[in-house]
Design an enzyme around this catalytic site. Structure first.
Site, PDB file in Angstrom:
ATOM      1  N   LYS A   1       0.835  -1.205   0.000  1.00  0.00           N
ATOM      2  CA  LYS A   1       0.000   0.000   0.000  1.00  0.00           C
ATOM      3  C   LYS A   1       0.871   1.257   0.000  1.00  0.00           C
ATOM      4  CE  LYS A   1      -3.530   2.075   2.946  1.00  0.00           C
ATOM      5  NZ  LYS A   1      -4.342   1.872   4.141  1.00  0.00           N
TER       6      LYS A   1
ATOM      7  N   GLU B   1      10.992  -4.504   3.916  1.00  0.00           N
ATOM      8  CA  GLU B   1      11.087  -5.917   3.533  1.00  0.00           C
ATOM      9  C   GLU B   1      10.662  -6.102   2.074  1.00  0.00           C
ATOM     10  OE1 GLU B   1       9.576  -4.654   6.150  1.00  0.00           O
ATOM     11  OE2 GLU B   1       9.912  -5.853   7.964  1.00  0.00           O
TER      12      GLU B   1
ATOM     13  N   GLY C   1      -4.594  -2.421   5.563  1.00  0.00           N
ATOM     14  CA  GLY C   1      -3.814  -3.546   5.030  1.00  0.00           C
ATOM     15  C   GLY C   1      -4.414  -4.895   5.367  1.00  0.00           C
ATOM     16  N   ARG C   2      -4.775  -5.094   6.632  1.00  0.00           N
ATOM     17  CA  ARG C   2      -5.252  -6.427   7.047  1.00  0.00           C
ATOM     18  C   ARG C   2      -6.675  -6.720   6.600  1.00  0.00           C
ATOM     19  NH1 ARG C   2      -4.104  -3.051  11.066  1.00  0.00           N
ATOM     20  NH2 ARG C   2      -5.676  -2.380  12.564  1.00  0.00           N
TER      21      ARG C   2
ATOM     22  N   GLU D   1      -3.715  -7.189  15.589  1.00  0.00           N
ATOM     23  CA  GLU D   1      -3.295  -5.849  15.177  1.00  0.00           C
ATOM     24  C   GLU D   1      -4.464  -4.875  15.355  1.00  0.00           C
ATOM     25  OE1 GLU D   1       0.129  -5.323  12.254  1.00  0.00           O
ATOM     26  OE2 GLU D   1      -1.594  -4.779  11.037  1.00  0.00           O
TER      27      GLU D   1
ATOM     28  N   HIS E   1      -2.065 -33.708  18.392  1.00  0.00           N
ATOM     29  CA  HIS E   1      -0.847 -34.470  18.705  1.00  0.00           C
ATOM     30  C   HIS E   1       0.267 -33.536  19.159  1.00  0.00           C
ATOM     31  CE1 HIS E   1      -2.525 -38.221  17.082  1.00  0.00           C
ATOM     32  NE2 HIS E   1      -3.229 -37.370  16.355  1.00  0.00           N
TER      33      HIS E   1
ATOM     34  N   LYS F   1       9.960  -0.517  13.797  1.00  0.00           N
ATOM     35  CA  LYS F   1      10.363  -0.239  12.409  1.00  0.00           C
ATOM     36  C   LYS F   1      11.320   0.947  12.374  1.00  0.00           C
ATOM     37  CE  LYS F   1       6.088  -0.954   9.866  1.00  0.00           C
ATOM     38  NZ  LYS F   1       5.116  -0.266   9.057  1.00  0.00           N
TER      39      LYS F   1
HETATM   40  C1  G6Q Z   1      -2.108  -4.103   8.229  1.00  0.00           C
HETATM   41  C2  G6Q Z   1      -0.896  -3.375   8.466  1.00  0.00           C
HETATM   42  C3  G6Q Z   1       0.349  -4.041   7.963  1.00  0.00           C
HETATM   43  C4  G6Q Z   1       0.658  -3.771   6.510  1.00  0.00           C
HETATM   44  C5  G6Q Z   1       2.105  -4.173   6.232  1.00  0.00           C
HETATM   45  C6  G6Q Z   1       2.499  -3.960   4.819  1.00  0.00           C
HETATM   46  O1  G6Q Z   1      -3.198  -3.701   8.522  1.00  0.00           O
HETATM   47  O2  G6Q Z   1      -1.045  -2.092   8.021  1.00  0.00           O
HETATM   48  O3  G6Q Z   1       0.365  -5.432   8.165  1.00  0.00           O
HETATM   49  O4  G6Q Z   1      -0.221  -4.437   5.669  1.00  0.00           O
HETATM   50  O5  G6Q Z   1       2.945  -3.469   7.092  1.00  0.00           O
HETATM   51  O6  G6Q Z   1       2.353  -2.611   4.466  1.00  0.00           O
HETATM   52  P1  G6Q Z   1       2.423  -2.163   2.980  1.00  0.00           P
HETATM   53  O7  G6Q Z   1       1.285  -2.783   2.233  1.00  0.00           O
HETATM   54  O8  G6Q Z   1       2.320  -0.668   2.994  1.00  0.00           O
HETATM   55  O9  G6Q Z   1       3.734  -2.637   2.435  1.00  0.00           O
END
Ligand code: G6Q
Length: 552
Positions: free
Chosen positions: A205, A211, A266-267, A352, A383, A511
């Site tokens: 996003k 990463e 994002g989530r 989160e 198990h 971060k």
């Molecule tokens: C989710 C968070 C988080 C996000 C990641 C990746 O709700 O905001 O998990 O999706 O940090 O972020 P980007 O999509 O911006 O790379």
């Protein structure tokens, strides 16, 4: 005292705690109506909450609490695009992404449905081009492998869904995921692939996530090492992002960039173009089925009264167990192999969202909020960690999820699988008492002394709460509904706790520190200001790395 704890229903619920802790759940079934009363069928999902330590009075009060915090108005505020993400001043509209009702949804006075439809159409065209072989790689070969590069919300949803719906995929496209900055992951994925046939989806996003950017750069270099032509990027990279400028700077053209918007968290984003790997893997029709299933759950959640509303029920069971009875963790236990990653997905979605300790006004909350979500496939768990669920000294409420029909039937397997589902939920509630153990051991011929010695070890107290979710079958539509069910559960809990479920400030500090630490590790020089423990660990790491390099 916070506003919510002053509500009459909250106060009355506190008076019910002792009763709940001292009443065996199984005794609640003396009421022959209980099973029917605590079971709902929504779309293809049966939800049974009857094995909860919730009697009729408590359930009435839980529903009253939901009404007293005015869930209905909060729900409308979400669906209507109000800025319910107060700390980021944003609307929360993952529901608009799957709105199949042909109705407008406004954000700040603008109907967002046309831009959503436009992006869906672009996805449809692109998916068709790739899957039909019209879209070709730099050397003219068709694409056979899609690699999603993303992390967190840009990874967990598509990764979970593609695994869950594998039985619905054909063999046109294989899908792979790279999220971790540990080079092992991308190296493992690339080792298997032919650069002429790979499509990378860089899903971010913000398009700044370290990463993802590192992995995308590594993938780009890998492609260049084979194609020797930067124009190949256009054939092998697409992006999903709301940061079009950064995508362009990376070298991905606007026509190969799919949009997302700041009102998609994002989530909660798998319904947007973040779901592109899902659509590429399964075909666009199946992706639309997923959206349809979620939309139908949205309609149920939005219009059904609280007392027959599945996400509300699910939320109230967690509220009661965690906030009132002090049970801090919750297990998610699928008895359906394709849902292997469902608990990992929910772990992010719930933790989160609701892992917060101040309310929407910034005041500390005086009650327990978000649960620790964990779990894995139930059968494998049996198990591994079920011992703890049955006899550990902390009670862990669990959601069991299974299906009537296997999505990949194999003669003789499904009944065995589901026999375990029913056995475990029964055992967790009913347990086994000393008399039972005594009779059993006596029948085996053990002497009395040995029997008495073994009894405390073999008794299962039971009284451990579970929800049962039984799907007709795990198809795309049902999976969409299942995910939306949990998303709305999270919303209801956040609303009752009066916390902001849609921000994630808690992930920022680490971060930021990592950004500062990286040059120290690269240059091998520590700056001032670290705590002693971290400084000495970093020094050890730097020295060992130096020694390693000297030996190379
Ligand atoms: C989710 C968070 C988080 C996000 C990641 C990746 O709700 O905001 O998990 O999706 O940090 O972020 P980007 O999509 O911006 O790379």
């Amino acid at each position: 005292m916070s506003a919510v704890t002053r509500l009459p229903a909250w106060q009355a619920l506190q008076q019910r705690i002792d009763t709940a802790l001292n009443t065996p759940i199984k005794s609640l079934f003396d009421d022959p109506a209980r099973c029917g009363q605590y079971t709902l069928k929504v779309q293809n999902i049966l939800l049974d909450i009857s094995k909860q330590p919730i009697d009729n009075d408590t359930f009435g009060l839980l529903l009253q609490l939901a009404a007293e915090v005015d869930i209905e108005s909060r729900r409308e505020a979400m669906f209507n695009g109000q800025h319910i993400n107060v700390t980021e001043d944003r609307a929360v509209l993952h529901t608009a992404l799957r709105n199949r009702s042909n109705t407008p949804v406004y954000v700040d006075g603008e109907d967002v449905m046309p831009i959503i439809e436009h992006e869906l159409k672009r996805m449809r065209v692109f998916v068709k081009a790739v899957r039909s072989g019209r879209w070709r790689g730099y050397s003219g070969k068709r694409i056979t492998d899609v690699v999603n590069i993303g992390i967190g919300g840009s990874d967990l949803g598509p990764r979970m869904v593609t695994q869950a719906l594998k039985p619905y995929a054909d063999d046109r496209i294989r899908v792979h995921f790279v999220s971790n900055v540990d080079g092992v992951e991308i190296a493992n994925v690339l080792r298997e692939l032919n650069p002429e046939r790979v499509l990378f989806v860089v899903a971010s996003k913000t398009f700044t996530t370290s990463e993802t950017m590192t992995n995308a750069q590594t993938a780009r270099n890998w492609l260049m090492a084979s194609s020797f032509d930067s124009r190949a990027v256009a054939k092998h990279f697409v992006a999903v992002s709301s940061n079009v400028a950064a995508v362009k700077a990376f070298g991905i053209k606007p026509e190969n960039t799919f949009q997302m918007w700041d009102w998609v968290g994002g989530r909660f984003s798998l319904w947007s173009a973040i779901g592109l790997p899902i659509a590429l893997y399964l075909g666009f029709k199946q992706f639309e089925e997923l959206l349809q299933g979620a939309h139908e759950m949205d309609l149920h959640f939005r219009h059904e009264p609280l007392n027959s509303n599945a996400p509300v029920w699910l939320a109230l069971t967690t509220l009661w167990n965690s906030t009132f009875l002090g049970r801090q963790s919750q297990a998610i236990l699928p008895y359906d192999w394709p849902l292997a990653r469902f608990s990992a997905y929910l772990q992010q979605a719930e933790m989160e969202s609701n892992g917060k300790s101040v309310d929407s006004h910034g005041q500390p909350v005086p009650y327990g909020t978000g649960s620790i979500i964990w779990g894995q496939l139930g059968i494998d768990g049996q198990h591994a960690f079920y011992q703890y669920l049955h006899q550990g000294n902390a009670v862990v409420p669990a959601d069991f999820i299974g299906s009537i029909e296997s999505s990949t039937p194999v003669q003789g397997h499904h009944e065995k699988l589901m026999a375990n589902f029913f056995a475990q939920t029964e055992a967790l509630m009913c347990g086994i008492d000393a008399d039972h153990v005594r009779t059993e051991l006596a029948a085996k011929g053990l002497d009395e002394a040995r029997i008495e010695q073994l009894i405390p070890h073999k008794v299962h107290e039971g009284n451990r709460p579970t929800n049962s979710l039984i799907l007709d079958r795990l198809d795309p539509r049902t999976l969409g509904a299942l995910i939306a069910l949990y998303e709305h559960k999270i919303f209801v809990l956040g609303s009752i706790w009066d916390i902001c479920s849609f921000d994630q400030w808690g992930v920022e500090l680490g971060k930021t520190l990592a950004k500062g630490i990286l040059p120290e590790l690269e240059e091998g020089v520590l700056r001032e200001g670290h705590d002693d423990s971290t400084a000495s660990l970093m020094t050890y790491f730097i020295e060992q790395r130096r020694a390693l390099k000297a030996r190379e």
